[in-house]
Write a protein that holds these residues in place. Structure first.
Motif, PDB file in Angstrom:
ATOM      1  N   VAL A 210       0.833  16.937   8.016  1.00  0.00           N
ATOM      2  CA  VAL A 210       0.174  17.448   6.808  1.00  0.00           C
ATOM      3  C   VAL A 210      -1.275  16.967   6.793  1.00  0.00           C
ATOM      4  CG1 VAL A 210       0.126  17.352   4.291  1.00  0.00           C
ATOM      5  CG2 VAL A 210       2.314  17.542   5.489  1.00  0.00           C
ATOM      6  N   LYS A 211      -2.186  17.889   6.603  1.00  0.00           N
ATOM      7  CA  LYS A 211      -3.610  17.548   6.472  1.00  0.00           C
ATOM      8  C   LYS A 211      -4.290  18.641   5.653  1.00  0.00           C
ATOM      9  CE  LYS A 211      -7.864  16.316   8.874  1.00  0.00           C
ATOM     10  NZ  LYS A 211      -8.567  16.142  10.159  1.00  0.00           N
ATOM     11  N   PRO A 212      -4.502  18.387   4.352  1.00  0.00           N
ATOM     12  CA  PRO A 212      -5.144  19.420   3.523  1.00  0.00           C
ATOM     13  C   PRO A 212      -6.573  19.691   3.986  1.00  0.00           C
ATOM     14  CG  PRO A 212      -4.175  17.654   2.188  1.00  0.00           C
ATOM     15  CD  PRO A 212      -4.190  17.174   3.599  1.00  0.00           C
ATOM     16  N   ASP A 213      -7.073  20.868   3.618  1.00  0.00           N
ATOM     17  CA  ASP A 213      -8.498  21.131   3.751  1.00  0.00           C
ATOM     18  C   ASP A 213      -9.246  20.354   2.664  1.00  0.00           C
ATOM     19  OD1 ASP A 213      -8.362  22.801   5.963  1.00  0.00           O
ATOM     20  OD2 ASP A 213      -7.983  24.580   4.743  1.00  0.00           O
ATOM     21  N   PRO A 214     -10.558  20.186   2.801  1.00  0.00           N
ATOM     22  CA  PRO A 214     -11.309  19.428   1.786  1.00  0.00           C
ATOM     23  C   PRO A 214     -11.285  20.100   0.418  1.00  0.00           C
ATOM     24  CG  PRO A 214     -12.594  19.676   3.805  1.00  0.00           C
ATOM     25  CD  PRO A 214     -11.410  20.588   3.934  1.00  0.00           C
ATOM     26  N   SER A 298      -7.671  14.771   4.106  1.00  0.00           N
ATOM     27  CA  SER A 298      -8.555  15.850   4.536  1.00  0.00           C
ATOM     28  C   SER A 298      -9.877  15.272   5.012  1.00  0.00           C
ATOM     29  CB  SER A 298      -8.815  16.811   3.378  1.00  0.00           C
ATOM     30  OG  SER A 298      -9.698  16.211   2.417  1.00  0.00           O
ATOM     31  N   GLU A 299     -10.675  16.107   5.639  1.00  0.00           N
ATOM     32  CA  GLU A 299     -12.071  15.748   5.867  1.00  0.00           C
ATOM     33  C   GLU A 299     -12.773  15.668   4.510  1.00  0.00           C
ATOM     34  OE1 GLU A 299     -12.999  14.984   8.867  1.00  0.00           O
ATOM     35  OE2 GLU A 299     -11.109  15.650   9.772  1.00  0.00           O
ATOM     36  N   TRP A 300     -13.930  15.017   4.472  1.00  0.00           N
ATOM     37  CA  TRP A 300     -14.688  14.933   3.225  1.00  0.00           C
ATOM     38  C   TRP A 300     -15.295  16.292   2.890  1.00  0.00           C
ATOM     39  CZ3 TRP A 300     -14.137  10.892   0.160  1.00  0.00           C
ATOM     40  CH2 TRP A 300     -13.798   9.657   0.714  1.00  0.00           C
ATOM     41  N   SER A 301     -15.404  16.566   1.602  1.00  0.00           N
ATOM     42  CA  SER A 301     -16.109  17.767   1.153  1.00  0.00           C
ATOM     43  C   SER A 301     -17.596  17.629   1.481  1.00  0.00           C
ATOM     44  CB  SER A 301     -15.925  17.958  -0.351  1.00  0.00           C
ATOM     45  OG  SER A 301     -16.523  16.872  -1.057  1.00  0.00           O
ATOM     46  N   ASP A 302     -18.310  18.749   1.400  1.00  0.00           N
ATOM     47  CA  ASP A 302     -19.765  18.675   1.547  1.00  0.00           C
ATOM     48  C   ASP A 302     -20.338  17.803   0.429  1.00  0.00           C
ATOM     49  OD1 ASP A 302     -19.713  20.344   3.753  1.00  0.00           O
ATOM     50  OD2 ASP A 302     -19.975  22.165   2.540  1.00  0.00           O
ATOM     51  N   PRO A 303     -21.379  16.993   0.730  1.00  0.00           N
ATOM     52  CA  PRO A 303     -21.906  16.090  -0.291  1.00  0.00           C
ATOM     53  C   PRO A 303     -22.652  16.840  -1.400  1.00  0.00           C
ATOM     54  CG  PRO A 303     -23.234  15.978   1.701  1.00  0.00           C
ATOM     55  CD  PRO A 303     -22.054  16.833   2.045  1.00  0.00           C
ATOM     56  N   VAL A 304     -22.535  16.292  -2.597  1.00  0.00           N
ATOM     57  CA  VAL A 304     -23.318  16.758  -3.746  1.00  0.00           C
ATOM     58  C   VAL A 304     -24.185  15.595  -4.197  1.00  0.00           C
ATOM     59  CG1 VAL A 304     -23.236  17.601  -6.131  1.00  0.00           C
ATOM     60  CG2 VAL A 304     -21.546  18.395  -4.465  1.00  0.00           C
ATOM     61  N   SER A 305     -25.462  15.855  -4.405  1.00  0.00           N
ATOM     62  CA  SER A 305     -26.427  14.771  -4.728  1.00  0.00           C
ATOM     63  C   SER A 305     -26.950  14.938  -6.140  1.00  0.00           C
ATOM     64  CB  SER A 305     -27.580  14.776  -3.717  1.00  0.00           C
ATOM     65  OG  SER A 305     -27.094  14.605  -2.396  1.00  0.00           O
ATOM     66  N   ILE A 306     -27.247  13.791  -6.765  1.00  0.00           N
ATOM     67  CA  ILE A 306     -27.837  13.795  -8.099  1.00  0.00           C
ATOM     68  C   ILE A 306     -28.696  12.552  -8.252  1.00  0.00           C
ATOM     69  CG2 ILE A 306     -25.902  12.595  -9.209  1.00  0.00           C
ATOM     70  CD1 ILE A 306     -26.326  14.499 -11.621  1.00  0.00           C
TER      71      ILE A 306
END
Length: 311
Positions: A210-214, A298-306
């Motif tokens: 089992v390995k979900p998508d991000p 899962s792999e990490w999602s794309d980063p969001v910056s603030i």
């Protein structure tokens, strides 16, 4: 016609036999089956091997071999030694009057190596994926046989196809399997081309792969008191997040050169990070994992910056 020491593979030769890795550098066609008059054939040659090509009976006078129209050698016999991709092309043998006696389209490549197979399930419990690579790449057109079965029934196992869009695809989908099976399923990936074949047998337990998508739709908003509210959604490929719950980890990195902190796991789809520093930029990513700990994150999602305002 083609003479010893090594006979290349002619796809039209009726004596051709493919037998896994037992095929040597070149697969064997019967030289006696070649027509005595002008013929055009395809020839598959293993890179690094040597081959001897003869024009007619190998005794004809005033003949020459050409490669893509350029003269290579005068005489009825052409030796190709330690072959490489540069030897690929159209070979023609010509008689004294320049007429073509024989045409060979020579293709260079490798017999299939043992496939390196990886399987994972981003859509548990409905389906799993398997993909494979080969080193070196065969170069030649290679057909793949992909099947799987469950050996634990005590009866002759039912062999199921691992579904692909085409025979050349190197990824397939498993769609029928039993959850929490007592024994592993067996995946068979066999690669076949004109120079040979190779088979990888891989046992898999569905829960182990089992390995979900991000996670998707990651959003970050500033809250009063220098806090961050992070929200996300389950990956759309995860079919039933209600009955097969995911848990999440959140990575927060202050600037791109500092050490990231990882928080969680969370079974909700949001979290609040406090203690932010004015004027600093934060980069946030989210990963998902089966709530029971099956398989991998899962792999990490794309980063969001603030960036936190200074005032």
């Amino acid at each position: 016609m083609v003479m010893d020491p090594v006979k290349p593979y002619y796809p039209e030769a009726p004596s051709l036999v493919l037998s896994g890795q037992g095929i040597s550098q070149l697969c064997c066609g019967d030289a006696a089956s070649l027509p005595p008059k002008h013929s055009t054939r395809e020839l598959f040659v293993a890179i690094g091997s040597s081959v001897e090509l003869s024009c007619g009976d190998g005794m004809a006078k005033d003949t020459e071999w050409r490669l893509n129209g350029s003269v290579l050698v005068s005489g009825p016999v052409l030796y190709l030694r330690n072959t490489s991709l540069e030897d690929q092309g159209i070979y023609t043998c010509h008689g004294p009057n320049g007429d073509s006696i024989e045409t060979l389209h020579v293709w260079m490549g490798h017999a299939p190596s043992l496939p390196e197979v990886r399987c994972w399930s981003p859509s548990y419990p409905l389906k799993a994926l398997c993909s494979w690579t080969q080193t070196p790449d065969p170069i030649l057109p290679t057909h793949y046989i992909a099947t799987y079965w469950y050996p634990g029934t005590g009866q002759q196992p039912l062999v199921l196809p691992c579904q692909r869009e085409s025979d050349l695809d190197r990824q397939c989908v498993l769609e029928e399997f039993e959850l929490h099976a007592a024994m592993p399923y067996v995946v068979n990936i066999t690669a076949v081309n004109a120079l040979g074949s190779a088979t990888r047998i891989l046992p898999i337990l569905i829960e182990d792969i089992v390995k979900p998508d991000p996670p998707v739709e990651v959003k970050v908003t500033l809250q009063p008191g220098r806090k961050l509210l992070v929200r996300w959604s389950p990956p759309p490929t995860w079919p039933d997040p209600v009955n097969f719950t995911l848990r999440y980890k959140v990575e927060v990195q202050r600037d791109k050169h500092s050490i990231a902190s990882i928080m969680g796991p969370y079974e909700s789809e949001s979290m609040v990070r406090s203690g932010l520093v004015a004027g600093r930029t934060y980069h946030i990513r989210v990963s998902a994992m089966d709530v029971l700990g099956n398989g991998q994150s899962s792999e990490w999602s794309d980063p969001v910056s603030i960036t936190v305002p200074k005032s």
